[in-house]
Enzyme design. Structure first.
Site, PDB file in Angstrom:
ATOM      1  N   HIS A  12      51.329  37.045  49.038  1.00 24.06           N
ATOM      2  CA  HIS A  12      51.874  38.342  48.599  1.00 24.06           C
ATOM      3  C   HIS A  12      53.056  38.820  49.441  1.00 24.06           C
ATOM      4  O   HIS A  12      52.905  39.075  50.636  1.00 24.06           O
ATOM      5  CB  HIS A  12      50.763  39.404  48.662  1.00 24.06           C
ATOM      6  N   SER A  66      55.715  34.810  46.525  1.00 24.48           N
ATOM      7  CA  SER A  66      54.464  35.549  46.450  1.00 24.48           C
ATOM      8  C   SER A  66      53.406  34.660  45.795  1.00 24.48           C
ATOM      9  O   SER A  66      53.729  33.674  45.134  1.00 24.48           O
ATOM     10  CB  SER A  66      54.646  36.826  45.636  1.00 24.48           C
ATOM     11  N   SER A 107      52.419  41.358  42.958  1.00 28.85           N
ATOM     12  CA  SER A 107      52.141  41.895  44.301  1.00 28.85           C
ATOM     13  C   SER A 107      53.360  42.088  45.181  1.00 28.85           C
ATOM     14  O   SER A 107      53.258  42.666  46.262  1.00 28.85           O
ATOM     15  CB  SER A 107      51.136  40.989  45.015  1.00 28.85           C
ATOM     16  N   ASP A 128      47.774  31.214  49.962  1.00 27.09           N
ATOM     17  CA  ASP A 128      46.818  32.287  49.661  1.00 27.09           C
ATOM     18  C   ASP A 128      46.332  32.083  48.232  1.00 27.09           C
ATOM     19  O   ASP A 128      47.037  32.415  47.278  1.00 27.09           O
ATOM     20  CB  ASP A 128      47.504  33.650  49.821  1.00 27.09           C
ATOM     21  N   GLU A 141      44.425  31.475  53.287  1.00 27.84           N
ATOM     22  CA  GLU A 141      44.112  32.883  53.549  1.00 27.84           C
ATOM     23  C   GLU A 141      42.789  33.361  52.941  1.00 27.84           C
ATOM     24  O   GLU A 141      42.060  34.120  53.550  1.00 27.84           O
ATOM     25  CB  GLU A 141      45.269  33.731  52.977  1.00 27.84           C
ATOM     26  N   ASN A 194      40.250  32.245  56.173  1.00 26.81           N
ATOM     27  CA  ASN A 194      39.383  33.273  55.590  1.00 26.81           C
ATOM     28  C   ASN A 194      38.103  33.459  56.388  1.00 26.81           C
ATOM     29  O   ASN A 194      37.644  34.576  56.568  1.00 26.81           O
ATOM     30  CB  ASN A 194      39.038  32.916  54.143  1.00 26.81           C
ATOM     31  N   LYS A 197      38.929  37.828  59.907  1.00 26.58           N
ATOM     32  CA  LYS A 197      39.592  37.878  58.605  1.00 26.58           C
ATOM     33  C   LYS A 197      38.580  38.382  57.567  1.00 26.58           C
ATOM     34  O   LYS A 197      38.628  39.509  57.124  1.00 26.58           O
ATOM     35  CB  LYS A 197      40.186  36.505  58.226  1.00 26.58           C
ATOM     36  N   ASP A 218      39.434  42.115  56.656  1.00 25.94           N
ATOM     37  CA  ASP A 218      40.368  42.221  55.519  1.00 25.94           C
ATOM     38  C   ASP A 218      39.583  42.383  54.217  1.00 25.94           C
ATOM     39  O   ASP A 218      39.747  43.366  53.470  1.00 25.94           O
ATOM     40  CB  ASP A 218      41.226  40.948  55.556  1.00 25.94           C
ATOM     41  N   ASN A 219      38.685  41.441  53.936  1.00 29.82           N
ATOM     42  CA  ASN A 219      37.966  41.459  52.669  1.00 29.82           C
ATOM     43  C   ASN A 219      37.094  42.708  52.537  1.00 29.82           C
ATOM     44  O   ASN A 219      36.972  43.278  51.452  1.00 29.82           O
ATOM     45  CB  ASN A 219      37.069  40.214  52.535  1.00 29.82           C
ATOM     46  N   CYS A 235      39.582  46.078  51.477  1.00 34.62           N
ATOM     47  CA  CYS A 235      39.268  46.479  50.095  1.00 34.62           C
ATOM     48  C   CYS A 235      38.636  47.861  50.059  1.00 34.62           C
ATOM     49  O   CYS A 235      38.784  48.594  49.078  1.00 34.62           O
ATOM     50  CB  CYS A 235      38.347  45.450  49.424  1.00 34.62           C
ATOM     51  N   HIS A 257      40.626  37.099  43.470  1.00 36.98           N
ATOM     52  CA  HIS A 257      41.959  36.486  43.561  1.00 36.98           C
ATOM     53  C   HIS A 257      42.606  36.186  42.210  1.00 36.98           C
ATOM     54  O   HIS A 257      43.790  36.407  42.026  1.00 36.98           O
ATOM     55  CB  HIS A 257      41.911  35.211  44.405  1.00 36.98           C
ATOM     56  N   HIS A 308      46.227  45.856  51.324  1.00 35.08           N
ATOM     57  CA  HIS A 308      45.522  46.444  52.466  1.00 35.08           C
ATOM     58  C   HIS A 308      46.492  47.094  53.452  1.00 35.08           C
ATOM     59  O   HIS A 308      47.635  46.661  53.578  1.00 35.08           O
ATOM     60  CB  HIS A 308      44.775  45.361  53.245  1.00 35.08           C
ATOM     61  N   SER A 356      44.306  39.523  60.002  1.00 35.12           N
ATOM     62  CA  SER A 356      44.400  38.325  59.159  1.00 35.12           C
ATOM     63  C   SER A 356      45.578  37.460  59.592  1.00 35.12           C
ATOM     64  O   SER A 356      45.471  36.234  59.699  1.00 35.12           O
ATOM     65  CB  SER A 356      44.608  38.720  57.697  1.00 35.12           C
ATOM     66  N   GLN A 413      46.419  33.626  60.825  1.00 37.05           N
ATOM     67  CA  GLN A 413      47.369  32.729  60.161  1.00 37.05           C
ATOM     68  C   GLN A 413      48.340  32.116  61.179  1.00 37.05           C
ATOM     69  O   GLN A 413      48.595  30.911  61.161  1.00 37.05           O
ATOM     70  CB  GLN A 413      48.176  33.477  59.086  1.00 37.05           C
TER      71      GLN A 413
HETATM   72  N1  LIG Z   1      42.287  41.650  46.570  1.00 40.51           N
HETATM   73  C1  LIG Z   1      42.178  41.375  47.845  1.00 40.51           C
HETATM   74  O1  LIG Z   1      42.841  42.000  48.674  1.00 40.51           O
HETATM   75  C2  LIG Z   1      41.244  40.313  48.302  1.00 40.51           C
HETATM   76  C3  LIG Z   1      40.951  40.193  49.676  1.00 40.51           C
HETATM   77  C4  LIG Z   1      40.061  39.206  50.077  1.00 40.51           C
HETATM   78  C5  LIG Z   1      39.497  38.353  49.140  1.00 40.51           C
HETATM   79  N2  LIG Z   1      39.839  38.475  47.824  1.00 40.51           N
HETATM   80  C6  LIG Z   1      39.261  37.628  46.777  1.00 40.51           C
HETATM   81  O2  LIG Z   1      38.103  38.318  46.304  1.00 40.51           O
HETATM   82  C7  LIG Z   1      37.139  37.391  45.799  1.00 40.51           C
HETATM   83  C8  LIG Z   1      35.810  37.597  46.513  1.00 40.51           C
HETATM   84  O3  LIG Z   1      35.952  37.313  47.887  1.00 40.51           O
HETATM   85  P1  LIG Z   1      34.728  37.496  48.913  1.00 40.51           P
HETATM   86  O4  LIG Z   1      35.264  37.133  50.244  1.00 40.51           O
HETATM   87  O5  LIG Z   1      34.051  38.773  48.711  1.00 40.51           O
HETATM   88  O6  LIG Z   1      33.768  36.312  48.394  1.00 40.51           O
HETATM   89  P2  LIG Z   1      32.180  36.215  48.599  1.00 40.51           P
HETATM   90  O7  LIG Z   1      31.825  34.826  48.301  1.00 40.51           O
HETATM   91  O8  LIG Z   1      31.821  36.821  49.917  1.00 40.51           O
HETATM   92  O9  LIG Z   1      31.608  37.212  47.478  1.00 40.51           O
HETATM   93  C9  LIG Z   1      31.606  36.943  46.108  1.00 40.51           C
HETATM   94  C10 LIG Z   1      30.229  37.363  45.588  1.00 40.51           C
HETATM   95  O10 LIG Z   1      30.223  37.283  44.176  1.00 40.51           O
HETATM   96  C11 LIG Z   1      28.945  36.833  43.778  1.00 40.51           C
HETATM   97  N3  LIG Z   1      29.008  36.287  42.421  1.00 40.51           N
HETATM   98  C12 LIG Z   1      29.454  35.077  41.982  1.00 40.51           C
HETATM   99  N4  LIG Z   1      29.320  34.960  40.656  1.00 40.51           N
HETATM  100  C13 LIG Z   1      28.791  36.124  40.226  1.00 40.51           C
HETATM  101  C14 LIG Z   1      28.397  36.597  38.947  1.00 40.51           C
HETATM  102  N5  LIG Z   1      28.488  35.841  37.854  1.00 40.51           N
HETATM  103  N6  LIG Z   1      27.894  37.864  38.870  1.00 40.51           N
HETATM  104  C15 LIG Z   1      27.743  38.632  39.961  1.00 40.51           C
HETATM  105  N7  LIG Z   1      28.092  38.219  41.206  1.00 40.51           N
HETATM  106  C16 LIG Z   1      28.587  36.982  41.336  1.00 40.51           C
HETATM  107  C17 LIG Z   1      28.566  35.809  44.836  1.00 40.51           C
HETATM  108  O11 LIG Z   1      27.177  35.580  44.911  1.00 40.51           O
HETATM  109  C18 LIG Z   1      29.120  36.455  46.109  1.00 40.51           C
HETATM  110  O12 LIG Z   1      28.143  37.205  46.782  1.00 40.51           O
HETATM  111  C19 LIG Z   1      37.783  36.024  46.024  1.00 40.51           C
HETATM  112  O13 LIG Z   1      38.484  35.652  44.875  1.00 40.51           O
HETATM  113  C20 LIG Z   1      38.755  36.277  47.163  1.00 40.51           C
HETATM  114  O14 LIG Z   1      39.747  35.299  47.216  1.00 40.51           O
HETATM  115  C21 LIG Z   1      40.683  39.466  47.396  1.00 40.51           C
END
Ligand SMILES: NC(=O)c1ccc[n+]([C@@H]2O[C@H](COP(=O)([O-])OP(=O)(O)OC[C@H]3O[C@@H](n4cnc5c(N)ncnc54)[C@H](O)[C@@H]3O)[C@@H](O)[C@H]2O)c1
Length: 481
Positions: free
Chosen positions: A61, A84, A89, A143, A204, A229, A234, A238-239, A243, A349, A402, A410, A414
């Site tokens: 991003h 990106s 983003s 990422d 990432e 990650n 991280k 971050d996550n 969020c 993602h 974020h 994070s 990196q």
């Molecule tokens: N937007 C952002 O800023 C940002 C930041 C970090 C991560 N992400 C992305 O967010 C997503 C989640 O990341 P995370 O670190 O929380 O992963 P994670 O693995 O910790 O959490 C995902 C959860 O979803 C659950 N899950 C899977 N399938 C499901 C379903 N069908 N129904 C209900 N729950 C289900 C899993 O059991 C797990 O607990 C990833 O795609 C990651 O790349 C986005």
């Protein structure tokens, strides 16, 4: 949106408007003030030039925080190109400020998928010695894994795979295939050239890391990789905390919706889901969680959230947020069953968590764009839903991602990962590594002073009693935080 994309004749960049660079620079300076760890790492390593002359490509991003990362990598000696990793983003002012410094950057807010993948190709294409020579990166910051995926598919194509000849399973896959076929005729052998010089990738996010482990397990990973990650500083920051702030920011900027009093469904209770659920509850929403994992479901229940299936929530919830990294979480049928004016968004993602393609092609469903990244879909029975960022990550599509302080954590990881990959390029295997716990703790330590944290120091007796060195690492590898 009518984009006026400037393609500078003198500097190879493609951004929306170079005149935004002054604003971008001011915002980058503000971000630097909130990124103490990254700025200290820059100051510590710049004199050592650990990435001297390294061709480095980034797919992440293009925000003001990423600009601070880019300028750190440049300060460490790298020759950087950037794109990106999401079509919505990019912060156009940050991209302009980076282009002004002479770093080739290919990113603007509101790319088409064709433009997005062309930007990815441009970011991966470094000039060689001769005018005609094209080289790839030696290191990649990825990422979500798109840069890594493109190289792997490119190499497989040049090795004779017919994957590019099969019809794409969706529009984006077809775009990738068309791009690869074009490279085959315009620059034969390019992908093998790229692979031969490529030394490593640091990834990432959860989804990209998942892809890396799949490649490694299949014995197909072309280079050593570092899973950024799963550094604690991280994913547990971050996550989660990122969020916790940026989800609401995205919803508010897009819709001004009052969250208090609403019923919100958070699909997934991993790191991102935890941040989202607590954020929405903090605003006064009644939050329901869906999960497949009994441990995460139990965690959510112990935090006081109702845990049930998505079907069970239809008709009573006002807001849906997908956070799973999985596909088809909110199906077309789910959206059919939602009550009028439900808000639907995704913070995972990729955009396949919500069946947007089916929504767009369904007979009788109409779409009215309120403003970019805010669409109202009306179903034949008369009920509507609002979809944010076309199902792509809402915090970066509808807001600025974020806050800088958490991104500093994070991006420290990196930067350390890039230094580590280059230092160990001759010894690392084609596997997925993680940074040491000592470095993880160091990243945290670099952020304490700015927020006034006073750490307690182990006494010699305590250190001996626990068998833990006074200066860490303080936890065993299996500790989960
Ligand atoms: N937007 C952002 O800023 C940002 C930041 C970090 C991560 N992400 C992305 O967010 C997503 C989640 O990341 P995370 O670190 O929380 O992963 P994670 O693995 O910790 O959490 C995902 C959860 O979803 C659950 N899950 C899977 N399938 C499901 C379903 N069908 N129904 C209900 N729950 C289900 C899993 O059991 C797990 O607990 C990833 O795609 C990651 O790349 C986005």
């Amino acid at each position: 949106m009518n984009a006026v994309i400037k393609n500078s004749p003198s500097t190879p960049y493609k951004i929306r408007d170079i005149n935004l660079s002054e604003l971008g620079r001011k915002r980058i300076r503000m971000a630097e003030e909130e990124m103490p760890g990254l700025m200290q790492i820059r100051a510590r390593y710049a004199p050592l030039q650990p990435l001297q002359g390294v061709r480095l490509s980034g797919s992440l991003h293009m925000t003001k925080e990423t600009a601070v990362l880019i300028e750190t990598l440049v300060a460490l000696g790298a020759s950087v190109r950037w794109a990106s990793c999401n079509i919505f983003s990019t912060q156009d002012d940050a991209a302009a400020a980076i282009a002004t410094t002479g770093v080739p950057v290919f990113a603007w807010k509101g790319e088409t998928l064709e433009e997005y993948w062309q930007c990815t190709l441009n970011m991966l294409t470094h000039p060689g010695e001769g005018v005609q020579d094209l080289l790839g990166p030696q290191l990649i910051v990825d990422d979500g894994g798109d840069a890594t995926l493109l190289i792997h598919h490119g190499v497989e194509m040049e090795d004779g795979s017919d994957w590019v000849e099969q019809p794409g399973v969706n529009h984006e896959e077809q775009v990738v295939k068309d791009l690869l076929k074009r490279t085959r005729s315009e620059r034969p052998g390019f992908w093998k050239t790229v692979a031969s010089g490529w030394q490593g990738v640091s990834e990432e996010t959860t989804t990209g890391v998942h892809r890396l482990y799949q490649l490694a397990e299949a014995g197909k990973l072309l280079v050593p990789a570092i899973n950024v990650n799963d550094s604690v500083t991280k994913s547990k920051f971050d996550n989660l905390y990122g969020c916790r702030e940026s989800l609401a920011d995205g919803i508010k900027r897009a819709t001004d919706l009052m969250i208090a009093g609403k019923t919100a469904v958070v699909c997934g209770y991993g790191d991102v889901g935890k941040g989202c659920a607590h954020s929405l509850r903090g605003f006064g929403a009644r939050v329901i969680v869906t999960e497949i994992d009994p441990i995460c479901a139990l965690q959510a229940a112990m935090e006081g959230f109702e845990v049930t299936t998505i079907e069970d929530t239809l008709g009573r919830a006002d807001v849906y947020v997908t956070t799973t990294g999985n596909r088809d979480i909110i199906t077309f049928e789910s959206m059919q069953g939602m009550k009028n004016n439900t808000l639907v968004c995704n913070i995972g993602h990729f955009d396949n968590e919500i069946q947007v393609d089916r929504l767009n092609t369904a007979e009788g469903v109409t779409c009215d764009t309120i403003k970019p990244q805010v669409d109202r879909y009306t179903f034949p029975d008369g009920h509507s839903i609002y979809l944010l960022a076309e199902g792509r990550l809402v915090n970066l599509g509808c807001a600025h991602g974020h806050p800088a302080f958490v991104m500093s954590n994070s991006f420290c990881n990196q930067t350390l990962a890039q230094i580590d990959l280059w230092a160990h390029r001759k010894t690392y295997d084609k596997e997925v590594y993680r940074l040491s716990k000592k470095l993880d703790e160091e990243v945290a330590r670099l952020h304490l002073k700015q927020i006034g944290v006073k750490l307690t120091t182990l006494t010699a007796e305590q250190s001996a009693y626990l068998g833990i060195p006074v200066d860490g690492p303080y936890k065993a590898e299996h500790y989960r935080y």
